[in-house]
Motif scaffolding. Structure first.
Motif, mmCIF file in Angstrom:
data_model
loop_
_atom_site.group_PDB
_atom_site.id
_atom_site.type_symbol
_atom_site.label_atom_id
_atom_site.label_comp_id
_atom_site.label_asym_id
_atom_site.label_seq_id
_atom_site.Cartn_x
_atom_site.Cartn_y
_atom_site.Cartn_z
ATOM 1 N N HIS A 58 0.433 -1.534 0.326
ATOM 2 C CA HIS A 58 -0.304 -0.245 -0.332
ATOM 3 C C HIS A 58 1.048 1.043 0.557
ATOM 4 O O HIS A 58 0.315 2.476 -0.070
ATOM 5 C CB HIS A 58 -1.153 0.298 0.765
ATOM 6 N N GLU A 59 2.240 1.041 0.138
ATOM 7 C CA GLU A 59 3.020 2.541 0.026
ATOM 8 C C GLU A 59 3.614 2.101 -1.436
ATOM 9 O O GLU A 59 4.079 3.382 -1.177
ATOM 10 C CB GLU A 59 4.121 2.060 1.008
ATOM 11 N N LEU A 60 4.126 0.994 -2.212
ATOM 12 C CA LEU A 60 4.417 1.227 -3.282
ATOM 13 C C LEU A 60 3.690 1.716 -4.052
ATOM 14 O O LEU A 60 3.461 2.152 -5.354
ATOM 15 C CB LEU A 60 4.906 -0.351 -3.772
ATOM 16 N N VAL A 61 2.273 1.318 -3.687
ATOM 17 C CA VAL A 61 1.227 2.241 -4.884
ATOM 18 C C VAL A 61 1.218 3.324 -5.086
ATOM 19 O O VAL A 61 1.426 3.997 -6.176
ATOM 20 C CB VAL A 61 0.197 1.998 -4.605
ATOM 21 N N PRO A 62 1.279 4.038 -3.702
ATOM 22 C CA PRO A 62 1.101 5.863 -4.263
ATOM 23 C C PRO A 62 3.030 5.876 -4.475
ATOM 24 O O PRO A 62 3.422 7.607 -5.476
ATOM 25 C CB PRO A 62 0.442 6.320 -2.863
ATOM 26 N N TYR A 63 4.094 5.513 -4.227
ATOM 27 C CA TYR A 63 5.832 5.621 -4.917
ATOM 28 C C TYR A 63 5.289 5.854 -6.119
ATOM 29 O O TYR A 63 6.078 6.381 -7.381
ATOM 30 C CB TYR A 63 6.604 4.292 -4.049
ATOM 31 N N ALA A 64 4.771 4.563 -6.728
ATOM 32 C CA ALA A 64 5.056 4.458 -7.957
ATOM 33 C C ALA A 64 4.697 5.678 -9.336
ATOM 34 O O ALA A 64 4.666 5.647 -10.405
ATOM 35 C CB ALA A 64 3.914 3.163 -8.078
#
Length: 422
Positions: A58-64
């Motif tokens: 769930h952190e990686l999704v906005p990071y991308a």
């Protein structure tokens, strides 16, 4: 299956791919003003998962989509509104366990009713345990399962305590809600206390709920088959069929989406056919009408995607759009893994061009395995820069290559990585 109305547009596979990328927030300038909450509302759902290698999914999704936004900022956007403010999000069963915008609470009433009507739990629940959990939450306020009396009985991971079984049932039924996590533990609260009053109702009919979720899925996908749309919030094919004609989505035909790659929950292959004198594959699909109004333009930086990113949720769709066979191998025996435990797809130039299986050793991000289909200098530079950016985001100051699938690329990628680290 209900016959489809005439398509309003015919798209090439390349046009469809770019529409999909824009709809997923991965084409063009990122919406920094909307931030993480904007990403959540744009996607409609962000999947949660216990695996944490580079970071949690769930952190990686906005990071991308946004770049190296602070990880604390990400968590606060989901779970920690300003003091006195209402929650931004809640956790519920959508595509899987997902973070959902709080305003979508009413639209999952159909699922809460279904759980109430047909409980599917195998766990035994002692008499009085459910009422005790509700009473304790009402008296003591938000609590974790541990604080409610313990999450486990002491056996294997599925050997839940009575309190855990009770509170999870209450979560599914909608009497209890999770609006934040603490140390990765769900914090449970009464829905009557946590969900804002304007959203806290189950007044919508099943049809109204389904129509909204089909519309949201179509918007978040940009363009998709019936099965793609069903998969987004894990609806049944017949549920999609019942409402899609009045969901606001419009029928389109995509040239180049093949029958064999449509594979699929919901049976989307039934809508595929050969078209044209050349026999080029054509597939019936549905699109967000707003997505058809303008030509998708812009670029996006090379980035690593979570294997649980909604761009690659459905394997058949990912292969159909990108020609990329994606499979999470975390649950595959080590000796049978091809790309690695948590291989992250690499998005570059609007294409999925390979995978990186990451790990962390102290202040070093380790690329345990790099597998690339594009090997030109620009692609290698982009991958190197993506690795360095990801390392900095998680607090690492160095990157080490461990294995590059094509040995002849190791030197070139290492040189690009050395430049990016300067």
């Amino acid at each position: 299956m209900t016959s489809l109305p005439p398509p309003v547009a015919e798209l090439s596979a390349d046009e469809a791919r770019r529409i999909v990328l824009r709809a997923q927030g991965l084409l063009g300038a990122p919406d920094r003003k909307g931030g993480v909450q904007g990403v959540l509302r744009h996607l409609g759902a962000v999947q949660l998962d216990t695996i944490s290698v580079l970071a949690r999914s769930h952190e990686l999704v906005p990071y991308a989509r946004l770049g190296a936004v602070g990880r604390r900022t990400v968590e606060d956007a989901y779970w920690n509104p300003r003091p006195g403010a209402a929650p931004h999000a809640f956790e519920y069963w959508s595509h899987a366990a997902c973070v959902l915008p709080v305003e979508e609470w009413p639209h999952f009433a159909f699922r809460r009713r279904a759980y109430l009507a047909r409980p599917h739990w195998n766990h035994h629940l002692p008499d009085g345990a459910y009422d005790q959990v509700i009473k304790q939450l009402r008296t003591e306020g938000p609590l974790t399962a541990t604080e409610l009396g313990g999450a486990k009985n002491g056996g294997l991971w599925w050997d839940w305590s009575a309190a855990k079984v009770a509170v999870e049932r209450a979560l599914m039924y909608g009497e209890v809600v999770c609006t934040r996590r603490r140390g990765w533990k769900r914090v449970y609260d009464l829905a009557e206390r946590a969900i804002p009053a304007e959203f806290r109702h189950d007044d919508l009919t099943d049809r109204e709920c389904l129509r909204r979720l089909v519309r949201l899925a179509g918007r978040s996908l940009g363009v998709g088959t019936r099965a793609d749309i069903a998969d987004y919030h894990r609806l049944k094919a017949e549920q999609v069929d019942a409402v899609i004609a009045d969901s606001g989505l419009v029928p389109v035909r995509v040239v180049g989406w093949s029958r064999t790659s449509s594979g699929a929950r919901g049976g989307s292959g039934r809508a595929a056919r050969a078209g044209g004198a050349s026999g080029t594959a054509v597939m019936d699909a549905w699109a967000d009408p707003a997505a058809l109004e303008t030509v998708p333009r812009g670029r996006h930086r090379t980035t690593l995607l979570s294997p649980f990113d909604s761009l690659v949720w459905e394997r058949a769709r990912t292969e159909r759009i990108f020609g990329f066979a994606h499979r999470l191998e975390a649950y595959v025996p080590r000796q049978k893994r091809v790309y690695g435990y948590f291989a992250m797809p690499v998005l570059a130039g609007g294409r999925l061009v390979g995978r990186v299986d990451p790990a962390r050793e102290g202040s070093t991000l380790v690329a345990k395995q790099v597998s690339l289909s594009r090997t030109d200098g620009k692609a290698l530079r982009g991958v190197a820069e993506a690795l360095v950016e990801a390392a900095g985001w998680v607090g690492c100051s160095d990157v080490r290559l461990e294995r590059v699938e094509a040995p002849e690329l190791r030197t070139a990628l290492g040189e690009e990585l050395a430049r990016a680290l300067r």
